[in-house]
Design an enzyme around this catalytic site. Structure first.
Site, PDB file in Angstrom:
ATOM      1  CG  ASP A 207      -5.124  41.245 -16.060  1.00 13.19           C
ATOM      2  OD1 ASP A 207      -6.293  41.001 -16.430  1.00 13.19           O
ATOM      3  OD2 ASP A 207      -4.801  42.263 -15.429  1.00 13.19           O
ATOM      4  CG  ASP A 209      -4.737  46.520 -12.695  1.00 15.49           C
ATOM      5  OD1 ASP A 209      -5.455  46.534 -13.699  1.00 15.49           O
ATOM      6  OD2 ASP A 209      -4.610  47.498 -11.951  1.00 15.49           O
TER       7      ASP A 209
END
Ligand SMILES: [Zn+2]
Length: 261
Positions: A207, A209
């Site tokens: 991902d 963050d």
């Protein structure tokens, strides 16, 4: 003879396709390992494997017994450790699903046992190059051969957790030069070096963050989805890499040169 140990992070447990699997409990001076130690063969080669967070992912990063895990690997004759770790990306170009073969860390942990040497002996281990450069280059080469999206190097920021970062923290880590962020590389890599083991970490980007404005905040469900794709790529690489690992001379193998391990 080289012997490979695999420390599997989130999303990688129990999917290694080992044969002749045995599970054993190993007593260490530091207490229990994260789970039973798995020994087996991968394409005819002896491999030792351990799920870092336990088979059912019950151990949070701060409570992993890193010293017991590394000590057990050493005790079983492991010379090279391949560690996988799910990471958040701090860079636009490191997309979810990309692998990063990290070469540096920034330690933001606060309450972990970080050395084997807490008694009469002191070990100030050099840490300028924390990860085995030879093992890292091997992974880069195999990833390129297999057309797996990857980055040849990168800096990981290891935070204490279990919470994720605030936006302010995430942006600060970017300014510091961090490329990916996780909760488990430190002190694992440090202890491996103290024990004289070559250690490589495969960061699996899951991902962006929370710094990435266009994305929703990080959730565990989102991470699990990308994790499955990451694990498939890593499993494609393992047999090719492990076959090429030999007992090469390496600065990592010097360890602390103290006899207590
Ligand atoms: Zn090395």
């Amino acid at each position: 003879m080289a012997k490979v140990g695999i420390i599997g992070g989130s999303g990688l447990d129990d999917k290694l396709n080992l044969t002749q699997i045995k599970r054993r409990k190993l007593h260490t001076p530091y207490g229990a390992t994260s789970d039973l130690i798995i020994t087996g063969k991968l394409q005819g080669l002896d491999v030792v494997a351990l799920p870092r967070h336990g088979a059912d992912h019950r151990i949070m990063p701060s409570l992993v017994n890193y010293r017991a895990n590394i000590w057990a690997m050493k005790e079983l004759g492991v010379t090279h450790i391949i560690a996988t770790t799910a990471c958040g990306s701090l860079r636009e170009e490191i997309k979810p699903g990309h692998l990063v073969f990290i070469d540096q860390f920034i330690d933001r942990t606060t309450r972990r046992a970080v050395t084997f040497y807490q008694g009469m002996e002191v070990c100030h281990i050099p840490m300028a190059e924390p990860f085995c450069p030879q093992l890292r280059r091997l992974f880069s080469g195999v990833a390129a051969e297999l057309n797996i999206p990857h980055h040849d190097q990168g800096t990981v920021v290891t935070i204490e957790g279990p919470r994720f970062s605030t936006k302010a923290e995430s942006k600060m880590f970017q300014m510091w030069g961090g490329d990916v962020i996780n909760m488990s590389t430190v002190p694992e890599v440090v202890l491996a070096r103290e024990a004289g083991l070559c250690y490589a970490a495969i960061a699996m980007s899951t991902d962006y963050d929370c710094w990435h404005e266009s994305k929703e905040s990080v959730t565990f469900e989102l991470i699990l989805k990308t994790m499955a794709a990451n694990a498939a790529n890593v499993h494609r690489m393992f047999p090719e890499v492990i076959r090429k690992i030999t007992d090469w001379p390496c600065d990592c193998r010097k360890g602390c040169n103290i006899n207590s391990l």
